[in-house]
Design a protein around this motif. Structure first.
Motif, PDB file in Angstrom:
ATOM      1  N   SER A 110       4.731 -49.248  -5.146  1.00 28.03           N
ATOM      2  CA  SER A 110       6.047 -48.688  -4.847  1.00 28.03           C
ATOM      3  C   SER A 110       7.098 -49.763  -4.592  1.00 28.03           C
ATOM      4  O   SER A 110       7.869 -49.696  -3.646  1.00 28.03           O
ATOM      5  CB  SER A 110       5.949 -47.754  -3.630  1.00 28.03           C
ATOM      6  OG  SER A 110       7.116 -46.982  -3.475  1.00 28.03           O
ATOM      7  N   GLY A 111       7.124 -50.786  -5.449  1.00 29.15           N
ATOM      8  CA  GLY A 111       8.167 -51.789  -5.351  1.00 29.15           C
ATOM      9  C   GLY A 111       8.172 -52.554  -4.054  1.00 29.15           C
ATOM     10  O   GLY A 111       9.237 -52.838  -3.510  1.00 29.15           O
ATOM     11  N   LEU A 112       6.990 -52.921  -3.558  1.00 26.50           N
ATOM     12  CA  LEU A 112       6.907 -53.653  -2.300  1.00 26.50           C
ATOM     13  C   LEU A 112       6.538 -55.101  -2.552  1.00 26.50           C
ATOM     14  O   LEU A 112       5.613 -55.403  -3.308  1.00 26.50           O
ATOM     15  CB  LEU A 112       5.862 -53.014  -1.385  1.00 26.50           C
ATOM     16  CG  LEU A 112       6.103 -51.570  -0.978  1.00 26.50           C
ATOM     17  CD1 LEU A 112       5.003 -51.103  -0.042  1.00 26.50           C
ATOM     18  CD2 LEU A 112       7.457 -51.410  -0.319  1.00 26.50           C
ATOM     19  N   TYR A 113       7.252 -55.998  -1.878  1.00 27.53           N
ATOM     20  CA  TYR A 113       6.973 -57.419  -2.010  1.00 27.53           C
ATOM     21  C   TYR A 113       5.668 -57.780  -1.311  1.00 27.53           C
ATOM     22  O   TYR A 113       5.329 -57.241  -0.263  1.00 27.53           O
ATOM     23  CB  TYR A 113       8.096 -58.230  -1.371  1.00 27.53           C
ATOM     24  CG  TYR A 113       9.320 -58.420  -2.218  1.00 27.53           C
ATOM     25  CD1 TYR A 113       9.596 -57.588  -3.299  1.00 27.53           C
ATOM     26  CD2 TYR A 113      10.229 -59.430  -1.920  1.00 27.53           C
ATOM     27  CE1 TYR A 113      10.724 -57.772  -4.050  1.00 27.53           C
ATOM     28  CE2 TYR A 113      11.369 -59.614  -2.665  1.00 27.53           C
ATOM     29  CZ  TYR A 113      11.608 -58.789  -3.738  1.00 27.53           C
ATOM     30  OH  TYR A 113      12.735 -58.982  -4.478  1.00 27.53           O
ATOM     31  N   GLU A 114       4.964 -58.733  -1.885  1.00 27.81           N
ATOM     32  CA  GLU A 114       3.837 -59.323  -1.178  1.00 27.81           C
ATOM     33  C   GLU A 114       4.375 -60.203  -0.053  1.00 27.81           C
ATOM     34  O   GLU A 114       5.417 -60.823  -0.178  1.00 27.81           O
ATOM     35  CB  GLU A 114       2.990 -60.167  -2.126  1.00 27.81           C
ATOM     36  CG  GLU A 114       2.232 -59.366  -3.166  1.00 27.81           C
ATOM     37  CD  GLU A 114       1.315 -60.223  -4.001  1.00 27.81           C
ATOM     38  OE1 GLU A 114       0.208 -59.781  -4.305  1.00 27.81           O
ATOM     39  OE2 GLU A 114       1.725 -61.353  -4.353  1.00 27.81           O
ATOM     40  N   LYS A 119      -0.282 -58.909   3.582  1.00 30.75           N
ATOM     41  CA  LYS A 119      -1.598 -59.301   3.084  1.00 30.75           C
ATOM     42  C   LYS A 119      -2.604 -59.499   4.208  1.00 30.75           C
ATOM     43  O   LYS A 119      -3.806 -59.566   3.963  1.00 30.75           O
ATOM     44  CB  LYS A 119      -1.481 -60.565   2.231  1.00 30.75           C
ATOM     45  CG  LYS A 119      -0.784 -60.296   0.891  1.00 30.75           C
ATOM     46  CD  LYS A 119      -0.885 -61.472  -0.058  1.00 30.75           C
ATOM     47  CE  LYS A 119      -0.004 -62.626   0.358  1.00 30.75           C
ATOM     48  NZ  LYS A 119      -0.005 -63.706  -0.647  1.00 30.75           N
ATOM     49  N   ALA A 120      -2.107 -59.576   5.429  1.00 30.92           N
ATOM     50  CA  ALA A 120      -3.015 -59.678   6.572  1.00 30.92           C
ATOM     51  C   ALA A 120      -3.705 -58.346   6.863  1.00 30.92           C
ATOM     52  O   ALA A 120      -4.770 -58.317   7.479  1.00 30.92           O
ATOM     53  CB  ALA A 120      -2.251 -60.148   7.810  1.00 30.92           C
ATOM     54  N   ILE A 121      -3.103 -57.235   6.404  1.00 30.16           N
ATOM     55  CA  ILE A 121      -3.682 -55.918   6.705  1.00 30.16           C
ATOM     56  C   ILE A 121      -4.063 -55.142   5.455  1.00 30.16           C
ATOM     57  O   ILE A 121      -4.573 -54.027   5.554  1.00 30.16           O
ATOM     58  CB  ILE A 121      -2.703 -55.072   7.553  1.00 30.16           C
ATOM     59  CG1 ILE A 121      -1.427 -54.766   6.776  1.00 30.16           C
ATOM     60  CG2 ILE A 121      -2.407 -55.759   8.874  1.00 30.16           C
ATOM     61  CD1 ILE A 121      -0.549 -53.725   7.441  1.00 30.16           C
ATOM     62  N   ALA A 122      -3.840 -55.707   4.273  1.00 32.47           N
ATOM     63  CA  ALA A 122      -4.190 -55.018   3.033  1.00 32.47           C
ATOM     64  C   ALA A 122      -4.433 -56.044   1.940  1.00 32.47           C
ATOM     65  O   ALA A 122      -3.939 -57.171   2.003  1.00 32.47           O
ATOM     66  CB  ALA A 122      -3.071 -54.061   2.621  1.00 32.47           C
ATOM     67  N   ASP A 123      -5.209 -55.658   0.946  1.00 29.83           N
ATOM     68  CA  ASP A 123      -5.389 -56.490  -0.247  1.00 29.83           C
ATOM     69  C   ASP A 123      -4.232 -56.223  -1.204  1.00 29.83           C
ATOM     70  O   ASP A 123      -3.663 -55.124  -1.215  1.00 29.83           O
ATOM     71  CB  ASP A 123      -6.707 -56.160  -0.941  1.00 29.83           C
ATOM     72  CG  ASP A 123      -7.912 -56.561  -0.113  1.00 29.83           C
ATOM     73  OD1 ASP A 123      -7.785 -57.495   0.697  1.00 29.83           O
ATOM     74  OD2 ASP A 123      -8.974 -55.933  -0.271  1.00 29.83           O
ATOM     75  N   GLY A 243     -10.282 -55.361   2.184  1.00 26.59           N
ATOM     76  CA  GLY A 243     -11.713 -55.429   1.978  1.00 26.59           C
ATOM     77  C   GLY A 243     -12.319 -54.255   1.254  1.00 26.59           C
ATOM     78  O   GLY A 243     -13.550 -54.160   1.141  1.00 26.59           O
ATOM     79  N   ASP A 244     -11.501 -53.374   0.699  1.00 29.36           N
ATOM     80  CA  ASP A 244     -12.007 -52.183   0.020  1.00 29.36           C
ATOM     81  C   ASP A 244     -12.626 -52.574  -1.320  1.00 29.36           C
ATOM     82  O   ASP A 244     -12.129 -53.464  -2.019  1.00 29.36           O
ATOM     83  CB  ASP A 244     -10.863 -51.189  -0.205  1.00 29.36           C
ATOM     84  CG  ASP A 244     -11.356 -49.795  -0.540  1.00 29.36           C
ATOM     85  OD1 ASP A 244     -11.826 -49.593  -1.674  1.00 29.36           O
ATOM     86  OD2 ASP A 244     -11.270 -48.913   0.331  1.00 29.36           O
ATOM     87  N   LYS A 245     -13.703 -51.888  -1.707  1.00 28.44           N
ATOM     88  CA  LYS A 245     -14.345 -52.198  -2.978  1.00 28.44           C
ATOM     89  C   LYS A 245     -13.475 -51.846  -4.168  1.00 28.44           C
ATOM     90  O   LYS A 245     -13.735 -52.294  -5.296  1.00 28.44           O
ATOM     91  CB  LYS A 245     -15.695 -51.481  -3.084  1.00 28.44           C
ATOM     92  CG  LYS A 245     -15.684 -49.998  -2.803  1.00 28.44           C
ATOM     93  CD  LYS A 245     -17.112 -49.475  -2.745  1.00 28.44           C
ATOM     94  CE  LYS A 245     -17.187 -48.089  -2.159  1.00 28.44           C
ATOM     95  NZ  LYS A 245     -18.591 -47.625  -2.032  1.00 28.44           N
ATOM     96  N   LEU A 246     -12.409 -51.068  -3.946  1.00 28.53           N
ATOM     97  CA  LEU A 246     -11.499 -50.719  -5.025  1.00 28.53           C
ATOM     98  C   LEU A 246     -10.597 -51.893  -5.407  1.00 28.53           C
ATOM     99  O   LEU A 246     -10.089 -51.945  -6.525  1.00 28.53           O
ATOM    100  CB  LEU A 246     -10.637 -49.522  -4.610  1.00 28.53           C
ATOM    101  CG  LEU A 246      -9.656 -48.951  -5.637  1.00 28.53           C
ATOM    102  CD1 LEU A 246     -10.408 -48.381  -6.842  1.00 28.53           C
ATOM    103  CD2 LEU A 246      -8.785 -47.879  -5.003  1.00 28.53           C
ATOM    104  N   SER A 247     -10.401 -52.836  -4.482  1.00 31.10           N
ATOM    105  CA  SER A 247      -9.408 -53.903  -4.684  1.00 31.10           C
ATOM    106  C   SER A 247      -9.650 -54.715  -5.953  1.00 31.10           C
ATOM    107  O   SER A 247      -8.711 -55.013  -6.707  1.00 31.10           O
ATOM    108  CB  SER A 247      -9.375 -54.827  -3.469  1.00 31.10           C
ATOM    109  OG  SER A 247      -8.986 -54.123  -2.305  1.00 31.10           O
TER     110      SER A 247
END
Length: 281
Positions: A110-114, A119-123, A243-247
């Motif tokens: 959804s147009g979100l910058y890294e 990145k500390a809370i999501a891949d 850490g999700d296996k989907l990443s």
């Protein structure tokens, strides 16, 4: 400088889940043999999205109808690549990351910058190079060439974004340099920030270069993009749970859509610079 970074204190709005139209997605709820492990609903890719950021994601009829745009069609393309259906979990901008981590969706596209904070809370997997820019009336836009040119001006940003944080920090820098501080205001929606400039409540809107180009094109003669004010030094990312296996499947899926030209076609369809997609090279 990183913009549109989600505030972690935001509370997610109630998500409205919309089934995306897709000509090649698998029918029914059964999982395809190509479907990755880790989807919250078997046979379906669910994406959290805030559809008020054209040309990346917006409602086709302004406030209703299908969700269209580069990101929205990218979700559909990724679902097609995996042989599953696509759904959108619609929420407010500040509810996107909470929605992901609460398990309302598999990904946020959804147009979100890294950013380091995100990145500390999501891949995350990059898909487009981007950067902040300034939008103003054409006469003023021509006079803006560096960040310090915003000192003393009235600048508007979207709330809960890194735009807001960065403008606040820039204002402090202005004061430290003996210049006037920035009069800074926030609005929850991009459309409101645009109206603030058009209605004379603000001089400058700081937005992503992707959104800014579209905003200027929709307000030709009234708004223009100021060139060179900010560097393009970050990327948009597709986010999955930490850490999700989907990443890993998201990363390889995006690379496949880049390699086969799907993302380039979408960029051309929505009049985006296809060179901005060269984040996989």
């Amino acid at each position: 400088m990183k913009l549109r970074v989600l505030g972690f204190a935001g509370v997610a709005a109630a998500a409205l889940v919309l089934t995306a139209c897709s000509s090649t997605a698998a029918s029914g709820g059964s999982a395809s043999s190509k479907a990755p492990a880790g989807l919250i609903q078997s046979g379906t890719l669910t994406a959290c999205i805030d559809p008020e950021y054209a040309p990346l994601e917006s409602y086709k009829n302004g406030s209703s109808g299908d969700i269209v745009g580069f990101d929205a069609d990218g979700v559909r393309a990724l679902a097609d690549h995996w042989g599953v259906k696509a759904k959108f979990a619609v929420t407010s901008f500040d509810g996107l990351m909470p929605g992901l981590n609460a398990g309302r969706c598999d990904i946020v596209w959804s147009g979100l910058y890294e950013s380091d904070a995100r990145k500390a809370i999501a891949d995350s997997s990059p898909y487009m190079q981007a950067g902040p820019t300034a939008v103003a009336a054409p006469g003023l836009a021509r006079k803006l060439g560096k960040q310090e040119d915003l000192c003393g001006l009235r600048v508007v940003t979207q709330s809960a974004s890194a735009n807001s944080t960065d403008v606040t920090e820039l204002s402090k820098k202005c004061v430290d340099q003996g210049k006037k501080e920035i009069t800074h205001s926030d609005y929850p929606q991009t459309a409101q920030t645009v109206l603030a400039v058009l209605n004379g409540k603000a001089d400058v809107l700081v937005e992503t270069n992707v959104g800014a180009a579209y905003i200027a094109s929709q307000n030709d003669g009234k708004l223009a993009v100021a060139k060179g004010v900010f560097p393009s030094e970050t990327t948009f990312g597709v986010f999955s749970r930490k850490g999700d296996k989907l990443s890993a499947s998201v990363a390889s899926g995006l690379k496949a859509l880049y390699d086969d030209g799907t993302l380039k076609k979408l960029a051309e369809q929505y009049k985006l610079d296809a060179a901005a997609l060269d984040v996989h090279n």
